[in-house]
Design a protein around this motif. Sequence first.
Motif, mmCIF file in Angstrom:
data_model
loop_
_atom_site.group_PDB
_atom_site.id
_atom_site.type_symbol
_atom_site.label_atom_id
_atom_site.label_comp_id
_atom_site.label_asym_id
_atom_site.label_seq_id
_atom_site.Cartn_x
_atom_site.Cartn_y
_atom_site.Cartn_z
ATOM 1 N N HIS A 182 -14.349 0.309 -34.881
ATOM 2 C CA HIS A 182 -13.999 -0.180 -33.382
ATOM 3 C C HIS A 182 -14.338 0.748 -32.202
ATOM 4 C CE1 HIS A 182 -11.239 -1.588 -30.182
ATOM 5 N NE2 HIS A 182 -10.683 -2.408 -30.924
ATOM 6 N N GLU A 183 -14.970 -0.168 -31.308
ATOM 7 C CA GLU A 183 -15.681 0.532 -30.097
ATOM 8 C C GLU A 183 -14.882 1.534 -29.442
ATOM 9 O OE1 GLU A 183 -14.456 -3.656 -29.056
ATOM 10 O OE2 GLU A 183 -15.285 -2.763 -30.745
ATOM 11 N N ASN A 184 -13.519 1.294 -29.219
ATOM 12 C CA ASN A 184 -12.590 2.074 -28.593
ATOM 13 C C ASN A 184 -11.511 2.964 -29.652
ATOM 14 O OD1 ASN A 184 -13.607 1.147 -25.974
ATOM 15 N ND2 ASN A 184 -12.351 -0.682 -26.371
ATOM 16 N N TYR A 185 -12.075 3.379 -30.605
ATOM 17 C CA TYR A 185 -11.451 4.008 -31.630
ATOM 18 C C TYR A 185 -11.263 5.532 -30.797
ATOM 19 C CZ TYR A 185 -10.524 7.521 -35.206
ATOM 20 O OH TYR A 185 -9.846 8.582 -35.966
ATOM 21 N N MET A 186 -10.088 6.003 -30.772
ATOM 22 C CA MET A 186 -9.638 7.484 -30.013
ATOM 23 C C MET A 186 -9.126 8.301 -31.225
ATOM 24 S SD MET A 186 -8.719 6.241 -26.372
ATOM 25 C CE MET A 186 -8.461 7.943 -25.876
ATOM 26 N N ALA A 187 -9.694 9.158 -31.678
ATOM 27 C CA ALA A 187 -9.106 10.171 -32.943
ATOM 28 C C ALA A 187 -7.819 10.824 -32.323
ATOM 29 C CB ALA A 187 -10.009 11.093 -33.506
ATOM 30 N N LEU A 188 -7.897 11.225 -31.181
ATOM 31 C CA LEU A 188 -6.939 12.111 -30.427
ATOM 32 C C LEU A 188 -5.364 11.323 -30.449
ATOM 33 C CD1 LEU A 188 -6.267 15.004 -29.302
ATOM 34 C CD2 LEU A 188 -6.797 13.793 -27.077
ATOM 35 N N THR A 189 -5.501 10.155 -30.066
ATOM 36 C CA THR A 189 -4.284 9.557 -30.055
ATOM 37 C C THR A 189 -4.001 8.370 -31.146
ATOM 38 O OG1 THR A 189 -5.414 7.817 -28.304
ATOM 39 C CG2 THR A 189 -4.057 9.832 -27.260
ATOM 40 N N VAL A 190 -4.906 8.246 -32.103
ATOM 41 C CA VAL A 190 -4.737 7.543 -33.215
ATOM 42 C C VAL A 190 -5.001 5.865 -32.783
ATOM 43 C CG1 VAL A 190 -4.085 7.332 -35.535
ATOM 44 C CG2 VAL A 190 -3.449 9.258 -34.252
ATOM 45 N N ARG A 191 -5.667 5.827 -31.617
ATOM 46 C CA ARG A 191 -5.909 4.596 -31.065
ATOM 47 C C ARG A 191 -6.966 3.634 -31.780
ATOM 48 N NH1 ARG A 191 -3.678 3.517 -25.632
ATOM 49 N NH2 ARG A 191 -2.424 4.985 -26.695
ATOM 50 N N ASN A 192 -6.831 2.386 -32.134
ATOM 51 C CA ASN A 192 -7.671 1.346 -32.581
ATOM 52 C C ASN A 192 -8.444 1.895 -33.721
ATOM 53 O OD1 ASN A 192 -7.312 -0.279 -29.862
ATOM 54 N ND2 ASN A 192 -8.706 1.330 -28.843
ATOM 55 N N ASP A 193 -7.468 2.323 -34.735
ATOM 56 C CA ASP A 193 -7.724 3.025 -35.939
ATOM 57 C C ASP A 193 -8.368 1.769 -37.028
ATOM 58 O OD1 ASP A 193 -8.430 4.851 -38.123
ATOM 59 O OD2 ASP A 193 -6.570 5.381 -38.438
ATOM 60 N N ILE A 194 -9.334 1.051 -36.868
ATOM 61 C CA ILE A 194 -9.700 -0.015 -37.607
ATOM 62 C C ILE A 194 -11.264 -0.089 -37.917
ATOM 63 C CG2 ILE A 194 -9.327 -1.598 -35.712
ATOM 64 C CD1 ILE A 194 -8.597 -3.848 -37.828
ATOM 65 N N SER A 195 -11.614 -0.436 -38.876
ATOM 66 C CA SER A 195 -13.261 -0.547 -39.147
ATOM 67 C C SER A 195 -13.584 -1.763 -40.079
ATOM 68 C CB SER A 195 -13.845 0.394 -39.644
ATOM 69 O OG SER A 195 -14.177 1.630 -38.730
ATOM 70 N N LEU A 196 -14.450 -2.302 -39.873
ATOM 71 C CA LEU A 196 -14.911 -3.461 -40.738
ATOM 72 C C LEU A 196 -16.140 -2.982 -41.645
ATOM 73 C CD1 LEU A 196 -14.400 -6.873 -38.717
ATOM 74 C CD2 LEU A 196 -13.125 -5.867 -40.719
ATOM 75 N N ILE A 197 -16.467 -3.214 -42.721
ATOM 76 C CA ILE A 197 -17.701 -2.966 -43.419
ATOM 77 C C ILE A 197 -18.204 -4.243 -43.712
ATOM 78 C CG2 ILE A 197 -18.698 -1.851 -45.528
ATOM 79 C CD1 ILE A 197 -16.246 0.173 -45.324
ATOM 80 N N GLN A 198 -19.592 -4.441 -43.545
ATOM 81 C CA GLN A 198 -20.313 -5.774 -43.953
ATOM 82 C C GLN A 198 -21.131 -5.632 -45.174
ATOM 83 O OE1 GLN A 198 -23.090 -7.560 -41.031
ATOM 84 N NE2 GLN A 198 -23.249 -9.125 -42.213
ATOM 85 N N THR A 199 -20.571 -6.292 -46.215
ATOM 86 C CA THR A 199 -21.194 -6.152 -47.429
ATOM 87 C C THR A 199 -22.245 -7.186 -47.975
ATOM 88 O OG1 THR A 199 -19.409 -7.319 -48.710
ATOM 89 C CG2 THR A 199 -19.061 -4.993 -48.278
#
Length: 270
Positions: A117-134
């Motif tokens: 996710h382009e707006n992932y923010m570790a500090l506030t655990v915001r937008n904690d999602i990813s996709l993996i293309q296989t």
Amino acid sequence: MKVFVVLVLALASASAGLLPNVAPVHPRDRVSTQSITGRITNGKDAVAGQFPYQVGLSFSSSASSWWCGGSIIGNKWVLTAAHCTDGAASVTIYYGATVRTRPEFTQIVSASKFRQHENYMALTVRNDISLIQTSSVSFSASVNKINLPAISSRYSTYEGKTAVASGWGLTSDSATAVARDLQYVDLTIISNALCQKTFGSMIVTSRVLCVATPNKSSTCQGDSGGPLALDGVLIGATSFGSADGCESGAPVAFTRITYFRDWIKGISGI
């Protein structure tokens, strides 16, 4: 001086409920050594084919390696947490495994195929999602996708419902060896308002879904990114828990899939 004191008290009052009473921590970040240490604490052994959508993810970078979970959502897509893909150079995906070291097959995927996710923010655990293309995979009894929530269900809270989390690894805070078999645990979803009493409203937003962890049953390190399913639908991806430990009794949090349905569709078409 009086003005300063009033200002400090006002700031403290304003932040009450915003900031966590307990520090949130990603399960991945509990790992202190370079080893596979995924876990469901006090869970049950899964049987072959029970969670065909579950994959194991062995990430590596130039400096370290770590283990996460993920969910098959299409024959070319795996969903996991952003804090799992963050900093990785590649991942080995384990498909169709009940015994962790005996997958039906594996794929190695480079970071160029990660859609964090382009707006992932570790500090506030915001937008904690990813996709993996296989590469395309063929579905079977042991390898299959899990359904995503309907876009129309984006406002569902699921409060009070019991969902199932799954993953590999240790079975208690004192365990020293990872589990041989895939583990699962049933967990009851709680309101975000209740979860905010532990982690604060700055951390627990509409992007997050929380569960209670009675009887020391919980997700923990290595379960990061793994599925939380309700009636055959993926509603969460393991995101964070309490820094006090996996058996502390504090809630654990998942990325709320309904919030990200448009984002998932925009990238994967699913």
